[in-house]
Design a protein around this motif. Structure first.
Motif, PDB file in Angstrom:
ATOM      1  N   MET A 156       0.830  -1.180   0.000  1.00 18.84           N
ATOM      2  CA  MET A 156       0.000   0.000   0.000  1.00 18.84           C
ATOM      3  C   MET A 156       0.876   1.247   0.000  1.00 18.84           C
ATOM      4  O   MET A 156       1.970   1.237   0.545  1.00 18.84           O
ATOM      5  CB  MET A 156      -0.905   0.019   1.227  1.00 18.84           C
ATOM      6  CG  MET A 156      -1.812  -1.164   1.333  1.00 18.84           C
ATOM      7  SD  MET A 156      -3.334  -0.699   2.139  1.00 18.84           S
ATOM      8  CE  MET A 156      -4.149  -2.253   2.020  1.00 18.84           C
ATOM      9  N   ALA A 157       0.361   2.276  -0.588  1.00 17.25           N
ATOM     10  CA  ALA A 157       1.111   3.513  -0.684  1.00 17.25           C
ATOM     11  C   ALA A 157       1.113   4.243   0.662  1.00 17.25           C
ATOM     12  O   ALA A 157       0.122   4.247   1.380  1.00 17.25           O
ATOM     13  CB  ALA A 157       0.489   4.404  -1.749  1.00 17.25           C
ATOM     14  N   ALA A 158       2.251   4.818   0.971  1.00 20.51           N
ATOM     15  CA  ALA A 158       2.349   5.591   2.204  1.00 20.51           C
ATOM     16  C   ALA A 158       1.506   6.859   2.062  1.00 20.51           C
ATOM     17  O   ALA A 158       1.365   7.414   0.980  1.00 20.51           O
ATOM     18  CB  ALA A 158       3.801   5.954   2.473  1.00 20.51           C
ATOM     19  N   MET A 159       0.945   7.284   3.165  1.00 23.25           N
ATOM     20  CA  MET A 159       0.105   8.477   3.124  1.00 23.25           C
ATOM     21  C   MET A 159       0.897   9.690   3.616  1.00 23.25           C
ATOM     22  O   MET A 159       1.883   9.540   4.319  1.00 23.25           O
ATOM     23  CB  MET A 159      -1.165   8.271   3.960  1.00 23.25           C
ATOM     24  CG  MET A 159      -0.951   7.937   5.406  1.00 23.25           C
ATOM     25  SD  MET A 159      -2.471   7.739   6.352  1.00 23.25           S
ATOM     26  CE  MET A 159      -3.135   6.241   5.701  1.00 23.25           C
ATOM     27  N   GLN A 205      -2.992  13.166   6.016  1.00 20.46           N
ATOM     28  CA  GLN A 205      -3.852  11.979   6.001  1.00 20.46           C
ATOM     29  C   GLN A 205      -3.566  11.096   7.208  1.00 20.46           C
ATOM     30  O   GLN A 205      -4.495  10.543   7.809  1.00 20.46           O
ATOM     31  CB  GLN A 205      -3.617  11.173   4.724  1.00 20.46           C
ATOM     32  CG  GLN A 205      -4.172  11.795   3.483  1.00 20.46           C
ATOM     33  CD  GLN A 205      -3.817  10.954   2.259  1.00 20.46           C
ATOM     34  OE1 GLN A 205      -2.693  10.475   2.132  1.00 20.46           O
ATOM     35  NE2 GLN A 205      -4.795  10.781   1.381  1.00 20.46           N
ATOM     36  N   TRP A 248      -6.344   9.878   9.929  1.00 17.60           N
ATOM     37  CA  TRP A 248      -6.666   8.482  10.227  1.00 17.60           C
ATOM     38  C   TRP A 248      -6.340   8.119  11.673  1.00 17.60           C
ATOM     39  O   TRP A 248      -7.044   7.312  12.290  1.00 17.60           O
ATOM     40  CB  TRP A 248      -5.960   7.540   9.248  1.00 17.60           C
ATOM     41  CG  TRP A 248      -6.695   7.499   7.943  1.00 17.60           C
ATOM     42  CD1 TRP A 248      -6.271   8.007   6.754  1.00 17.60           C
ATOM     43  CD2 TRP A 248      -7.997   6.947   7.709  1.00 17.60           C
ATOM     44  NE1 TRP A 248      -7.230   7.807   5.790  1.00 17.60           N
ATOM     45  CE2 TRP A 248      -8.298   7.151   6.351  1.00 17.60           C
ATOM     46  CE3 TRP A 248      -8.935   6.311   8.506  1.00 17.60           C
ATOM     47  CZ2 TRP A 248      -9.499   6.742   5.778  1.00 17.60           C
ATOM     48  CZ3 TRP A 248     -10.126   5.896   7.940  1.00 17.60           C
ATOM     49  CH2 TRP A 248     -10.400   6.108   6.590  1.00 17.60           C
ATOM     50  N   LYS A 271      -5.512   0.582   8.070  1.00 24.82           N
ATOM     51  CA  LYS A 271      -4.582   1.680   7.773  1.00 24.82           C
ATOM     52  C   LYS A 271      -3.202   1.558   8.423  1.00 24.82           C
ATOM     53  O   LYS A 271      -2.341   2.403   8.205  1.00 24.82           O
ATOM     54  CB  LYS A 271      -5.214   3.017   8.216  1.00 24.82           C
ATOM     55  CG  LYS A 271      -6.463   3.364   7.447  1.00 24.82           C
ATOM     56  CD  LYS A 271      -6.136   3.586   5.992  1.00 24.82           C
ATOM     57  CE  LYS A 271      -7.356   3.951   5.178  1.00 24.82           C
ATOM     58  NZ  LYS A 271      -7.003   4.166   3.765  1.00 24.82           N
ATOM     59  N   HIS A 277      -0.581  -0.233   7.899  1.00 21.44           N
ATOM     60  CA  HIS A 277       0.588  -0.376   7.029  1.00 21.44           C
ATOM     61  C   HIS A 277       0.875   0.888   6.221  1.00 21.44           C
ATOM     62  O   HIS A 277       1.929   0.990   5.594  1.00 21.44           O
ATOM     63  CB  HIS A 277       0.404  -1.553   6.068  1.00 21.44           C
ATOM     64  CG  HIS A 277       0.282  -2.862   6.775  1.00 21.44           C
ATOM     65  ND1 HIS A 277       1.306  -3.412   7.508  1.00 21.44           N
ATOM     66  CD2 HIS A 277      -0.750  -3.734   6.884  1.00 21.44           C
ATOM     67  CE1 HIS A 277       0.925  -4.562   8.029  1.00 21.44           C
ATOM     68  NE2 HIS A 277      -0.327  -4.781   7.670  1.00 21.44           N
ATOM     69  N   ASP A 278      -0.037   1.837   6.258  1.00 21.99           N
ATOM     70  CA  ASP A 278       0.122   3.055   5.465  1.00 21.99           C
ATOM     71  C   ASP A 278       0.943   4.133   6.167  1.00 21.99           C
ATOM     72  O   ASP A 278       1.463   5.028   5.513  1.00 21.99           O
ATOM     73  CB  ASP A 278      -1.241   3.639   5.090  1.00 21.99           C
ATOM     74  CG  ASP A 278      -2.045   2.705   4.197  1.00 21.99           C
ATOM     75  OD1 ASP A 278      -1.459   1.748   3.658  1.00 21.99           O
ATOM     76  OD2 ASP A 278      -3.256   2.925   4.058  1.00 21.99           O
ATOM     77  N   SER A 279       1.033   4.064   7.502  1.00 21.51           N
ATOM     78  CA  SER A 279       1.730   5.111   8.238  1.00 21.51           C
ATOM     79  C   SER A 279       2.137   4.590   9.620  1.00 21.51           C
ATOM     80  O   SER A 279       1.310   4.020  10.330  1.00 21.51           O
ATOM     81  CB  SER A 279       0.813   6.329   8.401  1.00 21.51           C
ATOM     82  OG  SER A 279       1.287   7.196   9.404  1.00 21.51           O
TER      83      SER A 279
END
Length: 116
Positions: free
Chosen positions: A1-4, A8, A12, A41, A43-45
């Motif tokens: 997944m893309a980093a936010m 964002q 979240w 979420k 894994h995104d941040s």
């Protein structure tokens, strides 16, 4: 997944904390709300991962404390403890959400670290 991006991630992380208030609408929503947001979420941040675990740990801790307080209803101290837990939950969730929205990590007091 893309980093936010940071904005964002703060949003979240705030949602992770505020999702606990779903418990006032849905049974066990105070646990499942933060759990679902965190699982989706994390894994995104790193910030969302940290604050999601923090929110989940606090809600699991409150559930445990609530069970103990419910047992203590029979010795007349449980009801005031349950009411105190409700107030503590709302106050600390709001504080945590505000801090997360500002980009600051928040550590709940009285929280057992089930997830590290």
């Amino acid at each position: 997944m893309a980093a936010m991006d940071e904005k964002q991630a703060r949003m979240w992380a705030t949602v992770c904390h505020l999702a606990a208030l779903a418990g006032y609408i849905v049974p066990m929503g105070h646990v499942f709300g933060p759990l679902v947001v965190w699982l989706l979420k994390r894994h995104d941040s790193p910030f969302v991962d940290d604050q999601g675990k923090e929110a989940l740990n606090f809600q699991l801790s409150l559930t445990l404390y609530g069970l103990v307080a419910a047992l203590l209803v029979f010795v007349l101290i449980g009801l005031p403890l349950l009411l105190a837990l409700l107030v503590i939950q709302v106050v600390f969730v709001i504080i945590a959400a505000v801090k997360a929205n500002e980009g600051q990590t928040y550590r709940y007091p009285m929280s057992i670290r089930f997830f590290k």
